[in-house]
Scaffold this motif. Structure first.
Motif, PDB file in Angstrom:
ATOM      1  N   THR A  16       0.855  -0.963  -0.050  1.00 32.55           N
ATOM      2  CA  THR A  16      -0.013   0.047  -0.054  1.00 32.55           C
ATOM      3  C   THR A  16       0.819   1.357  -0.136  1.00 32.55           C
ATOM      4  OG1 THR A  16      -0.175   0.386   2.223  1.00 32.55           O
ATOM      5  CG2 THR A  16      -1.782  -1.305   1.339  1.00 32.55           C
ATOM      6  N   LEU A  17       0.274   2.383  -0.298  1.00 31.63           N
ATOM      7  CA  LEU A  17       0.856   3.647  -0.085  1.00 31.63           C
ATOM      8  C   LEU A  17       1.147   3.919   1.078  1.00 31.63           C
ATOM      9  CD1 LEU A  17      -1.307   5.488  -2.829  1.00 31.63           C
ATOM     10  CD2 LEU A  17       0.990   4.389  -3.267  1.00 31.63           C
ATOM     11  N   ARG A  98      -7.083   8.038  -0.985  1.00 34.92           N
ATOM     12  CA  ARG A  98      -5.828   6.869  -0.937  1.00 34.92           C
ATOM     13  C   ARG A  98      -4.412   7.774  -0.525  1.00 34.92           C
ATOM     14  NH1 ARG A  98      -6.200   2.072  -1.763  1.00 34.92           N
ATOM     15  NH2 ARG A  98      -4.266   1.764  -2.893  1.00 34.92           N
ATOM     16  N   LYS A  99      -4.500   8.692   0.155  1.00 34.05           N
ATOM     17  CA  LYS A  99      -3.547   9.512   0.802  1.00 34.05           C
ATOM     18  C   LYS A  99      -3.131   8.940   2.335  1.00 34.05           C
ATOM     19  CE  LYS A  99      -4.200  13.537  -1.666  1.00 34.05           C
ATOM     20  NZ  LYS A  99      -4.480  14.878  -1.892  1.00 34.05           N
TER      21      LYS A  99
END
Length: 130
Positions: A16-17, A98-99
């Protein structure tokens, strides 16, 4: 702590980020020792980088540890510019855009890092404890 290896075929879907560096360990010969032991235990790395500063990355799901609100916990063991890099999404999650954002567990990352070091040292039989 139990680690479940994520093979190259699943790597893209698992990472994942939110995965961030826990620490870089610089000890002569340690990176090669860890790489050799991980090759023996897991086979091919989760990713193989073509760049000289990063030649391997083994990614694992951590089973049995809570990382809520995230539904999984990821650990990465890699080399970076000759150092051993331990990374994880522990204490991070992704927001609706998605940050990466910190969770309430962020302040426990140092403790988690020590647990991970201890587990890797016992499992791989390499000197990782501080």
């Amino acid at each position: 702590m139990q680690l479940e290896f994520i093979p190259v075929e699943e790597f893209y879907f698992a990472l994942t980020l939110a995965v961030r560096t826990l620490e870089d360990v610089e000890e002569p010969g340690l990176t090669q020792q860890v790489r050799s032991r991980l090759e023996q235990e897991c086979g091919q790395p989760s990713t193989v980088a073509a760049a000289s500063q990063n030649t391997f990355n083994y990614v694992f799901r951590v089973l049995g540890l809570d990382n809520s609100p995230s539904n999984q916990l990821i650990v990465s063991v890699a080399d970076w510019q000759g150092k051993l890099r331990l990374s994880s999404d522990y204490g991070w999650t992704l927001d609706g855009d998605r940050k990466p954002i910190r969770t309430e567990r962020f302040d426990q990352r140092a403790e988690f890092t020590q647990q991970l070091r201890s587990h890797l040292q016992d499992w791989l039989q390499v000197p990782l404890k501080k």
